[in-house]
Write a protein that holds these residues in place. Structure first.
Motif, PDB file in Angstrom:
ATOM      1  N   ALA A 115       0.811  -1.459  -0.243  1.00 26.17           N
ATOM      2  CA  ALA A 115       0.530   0.094  -0.011  1.00 26.17           C
ATOM      3  C   ALA A 115       0.934   0.906   0.254  1.00 26.17           C
ATOM      4  O   ALA A 115       2.149   1.096   0.215  1.00 26.17           O
ATOM      5  N   GLU A 116       0.346   2.587  -0.093  1.00 29.20           N
ATOM      6  CA  GLU A 116       0.841   3.437  -0.943  1.00 29.20           C
ATOM      7  C   GLU A 116       0.277   4.535   0.119  1.00 29.20           C
ATOM      8  O   GLU A 116      -0.646   4.494   0.252  1.00 29.20           O
ATOM      9  N   VAL A 117       0.550   5.681   0.412  1.00 27.00           N
ATOM     10  CA  VAL A 117       0.458   7.302   1.300  1.00 27.00           C
ATOM     11  C   VAL A 117       0.240   7.782  -0.153  1.00 27.00           C
ATOM     12  O   VAL A 117       1.438   8.215  -0.888  1.00 27.00           O
ATOM     13  N   VAL A 118      -1.306   8.554  -0.698  1.00 31.69           N
ATOM     14  CA  VAL A 118      -1.679   8.676  -1.962  1.00 31.69           C
ATOM     15  C   VAL A 118      -1.604  10.656  -1.575  1.00 31.69           C
ATOM     16  O   VAL A 118      -1.354  11.386  -2.614  1.00 31.69           O
ATOM     17  N   ASN A 119      -1.738  10.586  -0.063  1.00 29.10           N
ATOM     18  CA  ASN A 119      -2.537  12.445  -0.018  1.00 29.10           C
ATOM     19  C   ASN A 119      -2.802  12.368   1.768  1.00 29.10           C
ATOM     20  O   ASN A 119      -2.856  11.792   2.461  1.00 29.10           O
ATOM     21  N   THR A 120      -2.497  13.855   1.692  1.00 22.87           N
ATOM     22  CA  THR A 120      -2.598  13.411   3.298  1.00 22.87           C
ATOM     23  C   THR A 120      -3.459  14.786   3.739  1.00 22.87           C
ATOM     24  O   THR A 120      -3.405  16.211   2.924  1.00 22.87           O
TER      25      THR A 120
ATOM     26  N   LYS B 216      -4.313  15.801   9.474  1.00 27.15           N
ATOM     27  CA  LYS B 216      -5.467  15.299  10.186  1.00 27.15           C
ATOM     28  C   LYS B 216      -5.451  14.310   9.864  1.00 27.15           C
ATOM     29  O   LYS B 216      -6.137  13.539  10.274  1.00 27.15           O
ATOM     30  N   ALA B 217      -5.614  14.091   8.187  1.00 26.89           N
ATOM     31  CA  ALA B 217      -5.581  12.489   7.692  1.00 26.89           C
ATOM     32  C   ALA B 217      -5.193  12.247   6.502  1.00 26.89           C
ATOM     33  O   ALA B 217      -4.571  13.301   6.737  1.00 26.89           O
ATOM     34  N   VAL B 218      -4.788  11.005   6.234  1.00 28.16           N
ATOM     35  CA  VAL B 218      -3.910  10.161   5.465  1.00 28.16           C
ATOM     36  C   VAL B 218      -4.617   9.397   4.675  1.00 28.16           C
ATOM     37  O   VAL B 218      -5.437   8.603   4.837  1.00 28.16           O
ATOM     38  N   GLU B 219      -4.593   9.772   3.438  1.00 26.85           N
ATOM     39  CA  GLU B 219      -4.828   8.948   2.013  1.00 26.85           C
ATOM     40  C   GLU B 219      -4.270   7.542   1.929  1.00 26.85           C
ATOM     41  O   GLU B 219      -3.314   8.191   1.154  1.00 26.85           O
ATOM     42  N   VAL B 220      -4.431   6.304   1.887  1.00 28.34           N
ATOM     43  CA  VAL B 220      -3.579   5.193   1.436  1.00 28.34           C
ATOM     44  C   VAL B 220      -4.299   4.635   0.204  1.00 28.34           C
ATOM     45  O   VAL B 220      -5.704   4.019  -0.271  1.00 28.34           O
ATOM     46  N   ARG B 221      -3.774   4.375  -0.782  1.00 30.02           N
ATOM     47  CA  ARG B 221      -4.073   3.414  -1.551  1.00 30.02           C
ATOM     48  C   ARG B 221      -3.407   1.947  -1.427  1.00 30.02           C
ATOM     49  O   ARG B 221      -2.201   1.689  -1.303  1.00 30.02           O
ATOM     50  N   PHE B 222      -4.347   0.803  -2.095  1.00 32.10           N
ATOM     51  CA  PHE B 222      -3.585  -0.373  -2.166  1.00 32.10           C
ATOM     52  C   PHE B 222      -3.602  -0.579  -3.009  1.00 32.10           C
ATOM     53  O   PHE B 222      -3.862  -0.087  -4.314  1.00 32.10           O
ATOM     54  N   ALA B 223      -3.240  -2.071  -3.237  1.00 30.54           N
ATOM     55  CA  ALA B 223      -2.764  -2.886  -4.691  1.00 30.54           C
ATOM     56  C   ALA B 223      -3.672  -2.934  -5.276  1.00 30.54           C
ATOM     57  O   ALA B 223      -3.216  -2.165  -6.973  1.00 30.54           O
ATOM     58  N   ASN B 224      -4.792  -2.579  -5.125  1.00 27.85           N
ATOM     59  CA  ASN B 224      -5.814  -3.333  -5.846  1.00 27.85           C
ATOM     60  C   ASN B 224      -6.513  -1.706  -6.146  1.00 27.85           C
ATOM     61  O   ASN B 224      -7.622  -1.381  -7.665  1.00 27.85           O
ATOM     62  N   GLY B 225      -6.231  -1.025  -5.975  1.00 26.67           N
ATOM     63  CA  GLY B 225      -6.434   0.733  -6.695  1.00 26.67           C
ATOM     64  C   GLY B 225      -7.071   1.606  -5.763  1.00 26.67           C
ATOM     65  O   GLY B 225      -7.175   2.640  -5.986  1.00 26.67           O
ATOM     66  N   ASN B 226      -7.666   0.923  -4.900  1.00 21.20           N
ATOM     67  CA  ASN B 226      -9.267   1.080  -3.953  1.00 21.20           C
ATOM     68  C   ASN B 226      -8.191   2.267  -2.392  1.00 21.20           C
ATOM     69  O   ASN B 226      -6.668   1.906  -2.571  1.00 21.20           O
ATOM     70  N   THR B 227      -8.391   3.400  -2.982  1.00 26.34           N
ATOM     71  CA  THR B 227      -8.582   4.368  -1.591  1.00 26.34           C
ATOM     72  C   THR B 227      -9.182   4.520  -0.509  1.00 26.34           C
ATOM     73  O   THR B 227     -10.182   4.437  -0.128  1.00 26.34           O
ATOM     74  N   GLU B 228      -8.647   5.084   0.929  1.00 24.40           N
ATOM     75  CA  GLU B 228      -8.648   4.985   2.310  1.00 24.40           C
ATOM     76  C   GLU B 228      -8.159   5.815   2.916  1.00 24.40           C
ATOM     77  O   GLU B 228      -6.704   6.178   2.965  1.00 24.40           O
ATOM     78  N   TRP B 229      -9.420   6.865   3.671  1.00 26.57           N
ATOM     79  CA  TRP B 229      -8.902   8.169   4.563  1.00 26.57           C
ATOM     80  C   TRP B 229      -8.554   7.871   5.952  1.00 26.57           C
ATOM     81  O   TRP B 229      -9.686   7.178   6.667  1.00 26.57           O
ATOM     82  N   ILE B 230      -7.346   7.335   6.835  1.00 21.66           N
ATOM     83  CA  ILE B 230      -7.288   7.383   7.849  1.00 21.66           C
ATOM     84  C   ILE B 230      -7.483   8.192   8.865  1.00 21.66           C
ATOM     85  O   ILE B 230      -6.365   8.916   8.479  1.00 21.66           O
ATOM     86  N   LYS B 231      -7.742   8.818  10.083  1.00 23.54           N
ATOM     87  CA  LYS B 231      -7.072   9.892  10.248  1.00 23.54           C
ATOM     88  C   LYS B 231      -6.271   9.889  11.314  1.00 23.54           C
ATOM     89  O   LYS B 231      -5.958   8.527  12.366  1.00 23.54           O
ATOM     90  N   ALA B 232      -5.647  10.614  11.716  1.00 22.83           N
ATOM     91  CA  ALA B 232      -4.225  10.860  12.009  1.00 22.83           C
ATOM     92  C   ALA B 232      -3.352  11.972  11.990  1.00 22.83           C
ATOM     93  O   ALA B 232      -3.714  12.928  10.499  1.00 22.83           O
ATOM     94  N   GLU B 233      -2.916  12.146  13.333  1.00 22.00           N
ATOM     95  CA  GLU B 233      -2.618  12.705  13.533  1.00 22.00           C
ATOM     96  C   GLU B 233      -0.698  13.090  13.183  1.00 22.00           C
ATOM     97  O   GLU B 233       0.152  14.040  13.581  1.00 22.00           O
ATOM     98  N   GLY B 234      -0.073  12.036  13.399  1.00 17.00           N
ATOM     99  CA  GLY B 234       1.188  11.796  13.143  1.00 17.00           C
ATOM    100  C   GLY B 234       0.921  10.889  12.170  1.00 17.00           C
ATOM    101  O   GLY B 234       0.526   9.881  11.754  1.00 17.00           O
ATOM    102  N   LEU B 235       2.242  11.157  11.412  1.00 14.55           N
ATOM    103  CA  LEU B 235       2.845   9.891   9.924  1.00 14.55           C
ATOM    104  C   LEU B 235       4.102   9.992  10.418  1.00 14.55           C
ATOM    105  O   LEU B 235       5.536  10.760   9.829  1.00 14.55           O
ATOM    106  N   ALA B 236       4.990   8.319  10.523  1.00 17.14           N
ATOM    107  CA  ALA B 236       5.858   8.567  10.497  1.00 17.14           C
ATOM    108  C   ALA B 236       7.046   7.889   8.403  1.00 17.14           C
ATOM    109  O   ALA B 236       6.183   7.105   8.379  1.00 17.14           O
TER     110      ALA B 236
END
Lengths: 76, 954, 416
Positions: B366-371, B378-398
């Motif tokens: 998976a990859e982070v594709v936006n914040t 506030k949130a991180v958008e993750v893209r999965f191998a199948n191309g779907n994406t999901e926003w995950i709430k987070a205040e920190g990204l390492a």
């Protein structure tokens, strides 16, 4: 850069003053005064330990790597 | 508050109040400004350079590109300080920088909206019309936006020192590798310097949850440091950055002595060391690198290693909910540590096959594709191998993009580092710096065991001793699958400070700025205050992808000294302002100060320019009086600055005869001769009197300003050119005080030799060398006594002179008199005149410079004297002598020296004029266009007073 | 593609996706009318003016690395024309005039910024020497002023005037001097030359000459043999090596000169300042870095790196002259190879080999010379004669003694 003065031991180059190509240093004809081999490699040159014993030294130095190959008193 | 209830190596028993942008916060001893602000829930610490994007910390070290702050206020204000390095002390004031009006609301953030028009190199393509607009309109606007922090513009009040240190082994970095190297060398009795830029030793051992030798790494470091501190042959240098590697095993080092203290309390603020080391070990560790994905620059997004540092070293959990984005095993380690600290974590791993044992949500391939989150994530958008994406709430990204060994010092002598596939990074080229060996993470050997082992082994090998025993430590190789940037819409930052994104590199490629150096210069990537430590490799990878090459073929840019920026004050040390150069004072210096002397610099010397009397308020009044005094009565002036060089030996006469154009061989004992010396290239080097004190002893008096050059020239000729001559050169300038006493009544002061003769005279029981020479044109002597009698001689002579109506005179009067007489200084002997120009014939004998002096081109403008003939009576030094209109081709010479002669009642000047000697009696125009003065001059010989020299011989 | 604000906006609106290469990457042709060795500022400018002023098109610039990688991209970007000796004065005056129109001429913003240059004087003697230079400039019809102490303080209030070892007595001010963006000069000329058909060949190192019967017929390179009727050497830092392949021995030594830049700071130095003591010069770039330098390290070197002693020496001068610099941080230092001629002035001339020409020995004054050097060298290559303003830069002047020794220091390159 550090040069090892035969009288004073290894010293920082800021104690020394550079004079130039040892090959042409002794002459004062046109070629000696103006023309230089200026190689990008080993170079025999004259330095004076001006802030030390003031001896005149002949230094062989690679001017591309700054490796000092030898130092001896000049004019000997 | 983000401070964890326990953990870290901060001193929780004490609180330190400090301010950031005027607001008060509390820290603990052991905190940096960054860790303390994070502990207080502050994420926003700076603005980027170009787009003024809100930024938080990216790192926990000196490579920080975002969180740059101004420290302190008034003249002490220090801009561009890394919040990640600055230690907090009670009362510390800090401000954000490069924003207006506030950090939270920065007008220039509007530039971010204009980013499509501000891409790589936009300024080369516009601002060109109309022609004057660049300098008068656009450049001032750009300069208003330029720069990061502000200098106070007041003189820096801090004191800095510089010093030398010598050692058998310099260890750079006090992590596991450095500590073991120092321990090995220290136990063996070698002189060791262990330097680390940080204020705690231990490196990553203080920043991770590790065990070494069966105990916590913090504990092992404490014990090891204690042992090293107990060894008298080991010098521990905390807060000391090795800034550069130079030829001959010389290293620059900056020790920040008092930057962590409220005030320096008498110690220097910083010390710049030159460390000369027989051997050196680079144990500087590695820098973690970010991953480029859209909007990867928001406050709250930091390197995974920094997150772990904040947790384990500072006891700070910078945010509650985290996404960890990794292409290697550091992701799982970070997730694990975050979980343990009580955070919520999602691990996003670019790798398909990584299967960490971890109790959080794990998203492989998976990859982070936006914040989202302008001033804080506030949130991180993750893209999965199948191309779907999901926003995950987070205040920190390492971000864990892999490690770059700190190769920088190994590049300082021109060597380029070498690509190593298994770590996907550059390692130092072997032998890059003679005598220096990289070890541990700095050499791409990343496990703690490898660091301990290679550190000990390298020290043992360098010194030929036994390595210290290696304690047990983790030895699991980090597995990495190179992954550089996420292909997705939006800007992905490579160089955070300079706002260089993947798009800029793509554009540079399209415009054929494909060489790494072109890309760097065109986009400004890697030219930020971190010199590309966080940016370069990512950009190289993007360029490699575009050109279809491997990174190794794409090359790398060079890292130049210093490793981290060094304060100019420290590089200057104490050799500044009045101490820029040593001050040479004459033996009669204090005596002159007691007589209202005004002073002038002559090279390194200070010389009295005049001695004020009564109500004289212009220098001319004093000068005119002094000239008149010497011409009519007698004057005394100290001339100890003149070079005094003794030439001794059986061949001394032959030697001087070769040195001087003027024949010297037959100079009689007790006689003095004036002569010219030429350089090898045939031009005049200097003039000097030569006195023969004995058959085999001469003393010469070269000009004050030229005596150092003359001395070297004599020594060179004696030692190198003519070693067959038995001659010794001795500079005795400082051994002798010399005083001139001149004037018609000089004979009443002292009875001495005839003109151009030398005699030894006893004055009050002191043997004095008396030279009957003159620089004023009057009869008199120069009297030399051992320097310790200089002031006494001045006193003695002045007493006699005053009784006759005479007194002291200074350099101004001396200059007037020498121009009246046409005597030379280096205004005339300016390195471009030949002896022909000065009117000296060429003798038959051989001498230095004779061959080259014979070239036709050496005959130039000739020395003449000039007086005014028209209504304008002024003559000006540096004015041109012009025949016809004021145009370059009509310029025939210039005025070298011009003075008002009180003796003659008008101005007189010396000049160099084409064909001048043949033009005596003619006129020429002097033009000083800078002052608007133009005068008709009469050309004559270069002597205005007592042309026959009768007064000299009187 | 013509550059303009409109073009920047148009491209910006369409994702910056259709920018064209600034120069092409052509394959070497077997033969050219003129081959210029060296893709630095001077070489690229020469190619541009050959095409522009002399209508030649079949030209190649051979660069052993990447263009602009030598001294044109490693200097302190100062452009001035405050020389006192006749040959220099005419040449640099002409160069400064060309700088003024360069951005418009090249349609590339080289950011020439005539922000003024102060040459500070610390003794009466220096004042008179600079007064002579100022008069020489004025005689040419250009502008210069002499300032007294108050004038210096008014013009540049951040200069430390008190408690100095060497008090400032005054200064020469040349308002038309200033700085330019160094890389842009190389790229601008490259783009201009390329647009006129010049082949810029990077990674193409000359390894030998084809000289027969005293006539040059071409060069051997790492990318094959290239024939040429005329060959121009223009390789600052490697003049000796390249010329020696043609059997020439030059009046040149190669020395290292360092340059320095600080971290970005809000602008406070808005002019160029040259200090007369310790040789130190400084300006502040449009990005905010203080850019400065000093003397040569003083010994022959091809290493492109300097000594720590000289770093400190420069910092000492900086701190003495601008004590407010103490809390700025030196970000980067680097070294360039200066081909130091024996009188401190350059050479633009034909050689004893027919068809082979030489341009070099620029010491550390090469950057400001680029436009005039390029146009003079182009004229030499095209017509066989240099224009008047460059006529003093003869190779044989060392034999005839017609030296142009601005510093008066003699045949000691380390002192120029």
């Amino acid at each position: 850069m550090r040069l090892t003065c035969p009288h004073c031991g290894p010293r920082d180059s800021r104690e020394f003053k550079y004079f130039g190509d040892a090959k042409t240093a002794r002459g004062d004809d046109f070629a000696s005064t103006y023309l230089r081999d200026n190689p990008a490699g080993e170079h025999a040159e004259i330095w004076q330990h001006i802030s030390g014993c003031r001896a005149w030294l002949e230094v062989v130095r690679n001017v591309t790597t700054h490796k000092v190959i030898s130092v001896k008193e000049a004019g000997q | 508050m983000s401070r964890l209830p326990k953990g870290g190596i901060i001193d929780r028993t004490r609180s330190l109040p400090f301010t950031f942008d005027g607001k008060g916060y509390c820290a603990h001893p052991g905190d940096t400004v960054a860790s303390a602000l994070l502990a207080n829930g502050v994420q926003l610490m700076g603005r980027s350079f170009k787009y003024h994007r809100p930024r938080g910390v990216l790192t926990a070290g000196s490579e920080e590109p975002n969180a740059l702050i101004e420290v302190s206020s008034g003249a002490d204000r220090t801009p561009n300080t890394r919040a990640t390095v600055q230690e907090v002390f009670a009362g510390l004031q800090t401000q954000s920088q490069n924003r207006w009006p506030t950090l939270g609301f920065d007008i220039k953030e509007a530039l971010d909206l204009a980013h499509p028009f501000l891409g790589a190199g936009f300024y080369y393509k516009t601002f060109m019309w109309p022609r004057a607009a660049w300098h008068h309109l656009w450049e001032p606007i750009i300069r208003r936006a330029a720069g990061l922090g502000r200098l106070s513009s007041e003189p820096d009040p801090a004191v800095y020192d510089k010093a030398w240190k010598h050692c058998d082994l310099l260890v750079i970095g006090a992590g596991p590798a450095g500590l073991m190297a120092a321990l090995t060398a220290g136990r063996a009795g070698a002189r060791v310097v262990l330097a680390d830029e940080d204020f705690v030793l231990g490196g990553r051992l203080q920043a991770e949850a590790l065990e070494v030798g069966g105990e916590s790494s913090h504990g092992w470091v404490s014990q090891t440091v204690a042992e090293l501190a107990s060894l008298p042959n080991v010098t521990l240098m905390k807060r000391t950055t090795i800034t550069g590697a130079y030829d001959g095993g010389t290293y620059g080092a900056l020790e920040r002595v008092a930057d962590h203290l409220p005030n320096a309390q008498g110690s220097p603020q910083q010390i710049f060391w030159r460390i000369v080391a027989k051997h050196a070990i680079l144990a500087g560790g590695a820098h973690e690198r970010p991953i480029a994905f859209p909007n990867n620059d928001r406050p709250g997004i930091m390197l995974a290693s920094a997150v772990r540092t904040y947790i384990h070293r500072f006891g700070v959990l910078p945010a509650r909910r985290w996404v960890v984005f990794a292409n290697n095993d550091e992701g799982a380690r970070t997730a694990h540590d975050l979980l343990k600290a009580g955070a919520e974590v999602t691990l996003v791993d670019t790798r398909k096959d990584a299967r960490p044992e971890i109790s959080c949500r794990h998203l492989p391939e998976a990859e982070v594709v936006n914040t989202r989150g302008r001033q804080g994530l506030k949130a991180v958008e993750v893209r999965f191998a199948n191309g779907n994406t999901e926003w995950i709430k987070a205040e920190g990204l390492a971000m864990a993009g892999g490690w770059n060994p700190s190769v920088h010092l190994t590049c300082h002598m021109g060597a380029r580092p070498v690509w190593q596939d298994n770590i996907a990074g550059f390692v130092p080229r072997a032998g890059a710096v003679p005598g220096l060996q990289a070890v541990g993470a700095a050499n791409g050997e990343f496990t703690t065991h490898m660091a301990l082992n290679t550190g000990a082994a390298a020290a043992a090998k360098a010194l030929g001793v036994k390595p210290a025993e290696i304690p047990e430590a983790e030895d699991t190789l980090n597995k990495i699958t190179p992954f550089w940037h996420v292909e997705a819409k939006g800007r992905a930052w490579l160089d955070f400070q300079n706002d260089v994104t993947v798009k800029d590199v793509v554009q540079a490629h399209a415009e054929n700025m494909r060489s790494v150096e072109h890309m760097k210069r065109y986009t400004t990537l890697g030219m930020a205050t971190d010199q590309g430590k966080t940016a370069n490799i990512g950009a190289l990878a993007v360029m490699a992808g575009l050109t279809g090459q491997e990174i190794a073929q794409t090359g790398t840019t060079m890292f130049r000294p210093p490793y981290t920026p060094v304060q100019m004050g420290a590089l200057g040390g104490r050799h500044v302002e009045v101490d820029l150069a040593p001050e040479r004072r004459m033996p009669g210096d204090a005596f002159a100060r007691g007589h209202r002397a005004n002073w002038d610099e002559m090279g390194l010397w200070l010389r009295p320019s005049l001695f004020k009397q009564g109500d004289e308020h212009t220098w001319r009044q004093s000068c005119d009086r002094e000239v008149q005094m010497v011409r009519e009565c007698v004057g005394v002036t100290e001339v100890s600055t003149l070079g005094k060089i003794e030439v001794q030996g059986p061949d001394a006469a032959e030697f001087l005869n070769r040195i001087f154009l003027t024949p010297m061989k037959k100079l009689g004992v007790g006689h003095i001769r004036y002569g010219l010396m030429l350089r090898t290239d045939g031009f005049v080097m200097d003039d000097s009197t030569v006195a023969r004190l004995a058959e085999d002893l001469f003393v010469m008096h070269p000009t004050t300003g030229a005596s150092a050059e003359v001395l070297s020239h004599l020594e060179f000729c004696a030692h190198v050119r003519w070693p067959e001559l038995d001659v010794q050169i001795m500079d005795v300038t400082e051994q002798w005080a010399q005083v001139a006493v001149h004037g018609p009544m000089a004979h009443k002061v002292l009875v001495g030799p005839d003109f151009m003769r030398f005699q030894e005279v006893e004055i009050e029981g002191v043997k004095a060398r008396v030279f009957r020479v003159s620089y004023s044109g009057e009869a008199g002597f120069e009297i030399a006594v051992p320097a310790r009698y200089g002031a006494a001689l001045m006193h003695w002579l002045l007493g006699k002179a005053e009784a006759l109506g005479g007194g002291l005179y200074g350099l101004e009067a001396l200059n007037v008199m020498r121009v009246e007489k046409g005597y030379l200084t280096h205004a005339e002997i300016d390195g471009r005149v030949s002896h022909y120009d000065l009117g000296f014939p060429t003798p038959d004998k051989d001498f230095v410079g004779k061959q080259m002096a014979a070239r036709a081109g050496l005959r130039g403008p000739e020395l003449v004297g000039l007086t005014t003939v028209g209504t304008v009576k002024a003559l000006v030094g540096g004015a041109l002598l012009v025949e016809g209109d004021f145009a370059p081709d009509n310029v025939q010479g210039h005025i070298t020296s011009a003075v008002f002669s009180p003796t003659l009642g008008h101005m007189v000047a010396l000049g160099l004029l084409e064909n001048g000697r043949a033009r005596h009696g003619e006129t020429i125009q002097m033009i000083d266009a800078t002052s608007g003065i133009s005068a008709m001059c009469k050309i004559g010989p270069a002597v205005f007073f007592d042309a026959k020299g009768e007064r000299l011989r009187a | 593609m013509r550059y303009s604000a409109l073009e920047v906006i148009k491209q910006g609106l369409t994702g910056n996706k259709s920018w064209r290469p600034v120069w092409r990457t052509p394959a070497p042709k077997p033969s050219y009318d003129v081959v210029i060795i060296g893709g630095g500022g001077h070489g690229l400018a020469t190619a541009y003016y050959l095409a522009k002023n002399h209508g030649m098109r079949n030209i190649a610039v051979l660069e052993k690395g990447y263009i602009g990688g030598g001294n044109v991209g490693r200097n302190t970007t100062i452009v001035r024309a405050d020389y006192g000796q006749k040959g220099n004065s005419a040449f640099y005056s002409h160069s400064l005039k060309l700088w003024n129109g360069l951005s418009a001429e090249l349609n590339y913003n080289v950011m020439f910024s005539p922000r003024g240059l102060l040459e500070l004087c610390h003794s009466d003697g220096q004042m008179e020497a600079y007064n002579r230079r100022a008069n020489t400039i004025l005689a040419r019809g250009d502008k210069a002023e002499m300032l007294d102490r108050n004038g210096v303080t008014d013009f540049a209030p951040y200069i430390g005037m008190n408690n100095e070892r060497f008090p400032i007595k005054g200064a020469l001010l040349q308002r038309s001097a200033g700085t330019a963006r160094h890389d842009a000069v190389a790229w601008g000329y490259a783009r201009g030359a390329d647009a006129l058909g010049v082949d810029i060949l990077q990674n193409c190192e000359v390894t030998g000459f084809d000289i027969r019967g005293g006539v040059v017929h071409g060069v051997e390179t790492t990318r094959g043999v290239i024939k040429a009727a005329k060959v121009g050497i223009c390789v600052a830092g490697r003049s000796t090596q390249v010329a020696s392949m043609a059997g020439m021995r030059l009046p040149i030594e190669s020395h290292v000169l360092q340059a320095f830049v600080t971290e970005g700071l809000k602008p406070f130095i808005n002019t160029v300042i040259n200090f007369g003591v310790g040789h130190f010069y400084i300006s502040q770039s449009d990005k905010g870095g203080l850019v400065f330098g000093g003397d040569l390290d003083g010994y022959n070197s091809y290493a492109q790196r300097g000594s720590l002693g000289q770093v400190e020496h420069v910092a000492e001068a900086a701190m003495s002259m601008i004590p407010a610099m103490g809390k700025s941080r030196m970000l980067r230092s680097w070294g360039g190879i200066m081909d130091m001629s024996m009188d401190g002035s350059p050479i633009i001339d034909s050689t004893h080999i027919k068809g082979l020409y030489f341009n070099g020995g620029w010491c550390y004054g090469g950057f400001k010379a680029i436009p005039a050097s390029g146009s003079a060298y182009a004229q030499l290559l095209a017509t066989g004669a240099v224009p008047d303003y460059a006529s003093a830069y003869k190779l044989n002047r060392f034999e005839t003694g017609h030296l142009i020794n601005e510093e008066g220091t003699g045949a000691v390159p380390g002192l120029h």
